[in-house]
Design an enzyme around this catalytic site. Structure first.
Site, PDB file in Angstrom:
ATOM      1  N   LYS A  13       0.817  -0.973   0.061  1.00  0.00           N
ATOM      2  CA  LYS A  13      -0.003   0.006  -0.006  1.00  0.00           C
ATOM      3  C   LYS A  13       0.944   1.373   0.171  1.00  0.00           C
ATOM      4  CE  LYS A  13      -2.023  -0.858   3.970  1.00  0.00           C
ATOM      5  NZ  LYS A  13      -1.286  -2.295   4.325  1.00  0.00           N
ATOM      6  N   ARG A  88      -9.582   0.700   8.476  1.00  0.00           N
ATOM      7  CA  ARG A  88      -9.388  -0.645   8.776  1.00  0.00           C
ATOM      8  C   ARG A  88     -10.363  -1.453   9.621  1.00  0.00           C
ATOM      9  NH1 ARG A  88      -3.160   0.470   8.676  1.00  0.00           N
ATOM     10  NH2 ARG A  88      -2.227  -1.354   8.666  1.00  0.00           N
ATOM     11  N   ARG A 122      11.226  -6.093   5.152  1.00  0.00           N
ATOM     12  CA  ARG A 122      11.211  -4.562   5.251  1.00  0.00           C
ATOM     13  C   ARG A 122      11.990  -3.793   5.940  1.00  0.00           C
ATOM     14  NH1 ARG A 122       5.314  -1.931   5.405  1.00  0.00           N
ATOM     15  NH2 ARG A 122       5.134  -3.085   7.552  1.00  0.00           N
ATOM     16  N   ARG A 153      11.204  -1.816  11.276  1.00  0.00           N
ATOM     17  CA  ARG A 153      10.148  -1.257  12.405  1.00  0.00           C
ATOM     18  C   ARG A 153       9.994  -2.419  13.525  1.00  0.00           C
ATOM     19  NH1 ARG A 153       5.157   0.301   8.450  1.00  0.00           N
ATOM     20  NH2 ARG A 153       4.037  -0.773  10.235  1.00  0.00           N
ATOM     21  N   ARG A 164      -0.544  -9.415  13.620  1.00  0.00           N
ATOM     22  CA  ARG A 164      -1.213  -8.005  12.481  1.00  0.00           C
ATOM     23  C   ARG A 164      -1.876  -8.872  11.657  1.00  0.00           C
ATOM     24  NH1 ARG A 164       3.936  -5.296  10.911  1.00  0.00           N
ATOM     25  NH2 ARG A 164       2.821  -3.935   9.625  1.00  0.00           N
TER      26      ARG A 164
HETATM   27  P1  ADP Z   1       1.413  -1.627   7.320  1.00  0.00           P
HETATM   28  O1  ADP Z   1       1.653  -0.505   6.353  1.00  0.00           O
HETATM   29  O2  ADP Z   1       2.347  -2.500   7.548  1.00  0.00           O
HETATM   30  O3  ADP Z   1      -0.121  -2.260   7.169  1.00  0.00           O
HETATM   31  P2  ADP Z   1       0.770   0.736   8.799  1.00  0.00           P
HETATM   32  O4  ADP Z   1       1.928   1.861   8.667  1.00  0.00           O
HETATM   33  O5  ADP Z   1      -0.518   1.069   8.129  1.00  0.00           O
HETATM   34  O6  ADP Z   1       1.023  -0.698   8.957  1.00  0.00           O
HETATM   35  O7  ADP Z   1       0.043   0.384  10.398  1.00  0.00           O
HETATM   36  C1  ADP Z   1       0.913   0.248  11.591  1.00  0.00           C
HETATM   37  C2  ADP Z   1       0.283   0.282  12.792  1.00  0.00           C
HETATM   38  O8  ADP Z   1      -0.603   1.493  13.049  1.00  0.00           O
HETATM   39  C3  ADP Z   1      -0.765  -0.824  12.664  1.00  0.00           C
HETATM   40  O9  ADP Z   1      -0.390  -2.297  12.953  1.00  0.00           O
HETATM   41  C4  ADP Z   1      -1.800  -0.124  13.718  1.00  0.00           C
HETATM   42  O10 ADP Z   1      -1.479  -0.684  15.133  1.00  0.00           O
HETATM   43  C5  ADP Z   1      -1.811   1.325  13.537  1.00  0.00           C
HETATM   44  N1  ADP Z   1      -2.583   1.797  12.524  1.00  0.00           N
HETATM   45  C6  ADP Z   1      -2.410   2.415  11.231  1.00  0.00           C
HETATM   46  N2  ADP Z   1      -3.489   2.807  10.864  1.00  0.00           N
HETATM   47  C7  ADP Z   1      -4.618   2.121  11.406  1.00  0.00           C
HETATM   48  C8  ADP Z   1      -6.153   2.527  11.596  1.00  0.00           C
HETATM   49  N3  ADP Z   1      -6.902   3.101  10.487  1.00  0.00           N
HETATM   50  N4  ADP Z   1      -6.876   2.110  12.464  1.00  0.00           N
HETATM   51  C9  ADP Z   1      -6.258   1.459  13.549  1.00  0.00           C
HETATM   52  N5  ADP Z   1      -4.781   1.296  13.843  1.00  0.00           N
HETATM   53  C10 ADP Z   1      -4.161   1.926  12.806  1.00  0.00           C
HETATM   54  P1  ADP Z   2       2.254  -1.853   3.287  1.00  0.00           P
HETATM   55  O1  ADP Z   2       2.225  -0.501   3.327  1.00  0.00           O
HETATM   56  O2  ADP Z   2       0.946  -2.354   2.521  1.00  0.00           O
HETATM   57  O3  ADP Z   2       2.361  -2.566   4.473  1.00  0.00           O
HETATM   58  P2  ADP Z   2       4.736  -1.771   1.899  1.00  0.00           P
HETATM   59  O4  ADP Z   2       4.506  -0.660   0.712  1.00  0.00           O
HETATM   60  O5  ADP Z   2       5.390  -1.015   2.972  1.00  0.00           O
HETATM   61  O6  ADP Z   2       3.278  -2.364   2.357  1.00  0.00           O
HETATM   62  O7  ADP Z   2       5.726  -3.031   1.485  1.00  0.00           O
HETATM   63  C1  ADP Z   2       5.816  -4.215   2.176  1.00  0.00           C
HETATM   64  C2  ADP Z   2       7.402  -4.661   1.838  1.00  0.00           C
HETATM   65  O8  ADP Z   2       7.141  -5.314   0.628  1.00  0.00           O
HETATM   66  C3  ADP Z   2       8.414  -3.674   1.442  1.00  0.00           C
HETATM   67  O9  ADP Z   2       9.727  -4.283   1.986  1.00  0.00           O
HETATM   68  C4  ADP Z   2       8.455  -3.250   0.134  1.00  0.00           C
HETATM   69  O10 ADP Z   2       9.595  -2.824  -0.094  1.00  0.00           O
HETATM   70  C5  ADP Z   2       7.955  -4.779  -0.455  1.00  0.00           C
HETATM   71  N1  ADP Z   2       7.369  -4.535  -1.714  1.00  0.00           N
HETATM   72  C6  ADP Z   2       6.179  -3.609  -1.999  1.00  0.00           C
HETATM   73  N2  ADP Z   2       5.643  -4.154  -2.978  1.00  0.00           N
HETATM   74  C7  ADP Z   2       6.421  -4.959  -3.571  1.00  0.00           C
HETATM   75  C8  ADP Z   2       6.264  -5.811  -4.753  1.00  0.00           C
HETATM   76  N3  ADP Z   2       5.212  -5.560  -5.801  1.00  0.00           N
HETATM   77  N4  ADP Z   2       7.152  -6.861  -5.091  1.00  0.00           N
HETATM   78  C9  ADP Z   2       7.731  -7.301  -3.957  1.00  0.00           C
HETATM   79  N5  ADP Z   2       8.083  -6.457  -2.756  1.00  0.00           N
HETATM   80  C10 ADP Z   2       7.382  -5.538  -2.613  1.00  0.00           C
END
Ligand code: ADP
Ligand code: ADP
Ligand code: ZN
Length: 209
Positions: A13, A88, A122, A153, A164
């Protein structure tokens, strides 16, 4: 265009939001980034959020809803935005519908086994927020954009990753049916290479012309 990027943790995302926002000239609004910044600054919201984020649980709906409501009122959101990681829960989606008009939801689909690998590899830049994967770093430990030392992270540690994913399936996945029913959900295959994913997202948003 007002867009939501939906998908499990690690689906890409954030990666896609950065690329698509640059292309469309609209802001990326990541609740995860906003919460991490608040935690770092030890604001009241940050202190409240910390225990949830570190356990891989969702921060209470009221907290994130207020964050997003305030953020969407800023000037740079006038011509559209991408919500990355919000809503979410169905309660968040319902609250959002009262103050935002969402035209499209992009659901980035990736299976759990791939997600575990994505999250454990990541690496993020604590200075500029850039995101990388160890598979593409060839052992490099510094940010390509700003030179800062990359970190993992805390919630990308293996124990937290599994909770998660469970939280995603229980609380967030119901949004797929919710937005399908509204007729605005577009699924894309998130296992494609990054550039292909970007093309697929732009195509479903009809922004690839
Ligand atoms: P990822 O990109 O790996 O999905 P995020 O950076 O979006 O993780 O979110 C990290 C953490 O922040 C989540 O595991 C949750 O604890 C919190 N968080 C982020 N967005 C939301 C949301 N919309 N509602 C509740 N908690 C959230
Ligand atoms: P999210 O925001 O949904 O948690 P991220 O954009 O942070 O996801 O991506 C999670 C991990 O996967 C990062 O290490 C990123 O570099 C890798 N990644 C993202 N998109 C791809 C893809 N299309 N193919 C392979 N690795 C990817
Ligand atoms: Zn950097």
């Amino acid at each position: 265009m007002n867009v939501i990027f939906l998908g499990p943790p690690g689906a890409g995302k954030g990666t896609q939001a950065v690329r698509v926002c640059e292309r469309l000239g609209i802001p990326q609004i990541s609740t995860g980034d906003i919460l991490r910044a608040a935690m770092k600054a030890e604001t009241p919201v940050g202190l409240e959020a910390k225990s949830y984020v570190e356990k891989g649980l969702l921060v209470p709906d009221s907290v994130v809803i207020n964050i997003v409501r305030d953020r969407l009122q800023q000037d740079d959101c006038k011509n559209g935005y991408i919500l990355d990681g919000f809503p979410r829960t169905v309660a968040q989606a319902e609250a959002l519908s009262a103050f935002a008009d969402i035209q499209a939801v992009v659901d980035i689909e990736v299976a759990d086994d791939v997600l575990v690998n994505r999250l454990s590899g990541r690496r993020v830049c604590p200075a500029c927020g850039a995101t990388y994967h160890t598979a593409n770093l060839a052992g490099r430990e510094d940010c390509e954009k700003c030179g800062a030392k990359l970190i993992r992270r805390k919630d990308d540690e293996p124990e937290t990753v599994l909770s998660r994913l469970t939280v995603y399936h229980d609380q967030t996945a119901p949004l797929i049916a919710y937005y399908t029913e509204k007729g605005i959900l577009h699924a894309i295959d998130g296992t494609q290479p990054m550039e292909e994913c970007t093309k697929a997202v732009l195509a479903v948003l009809d922004a690839d012309k």
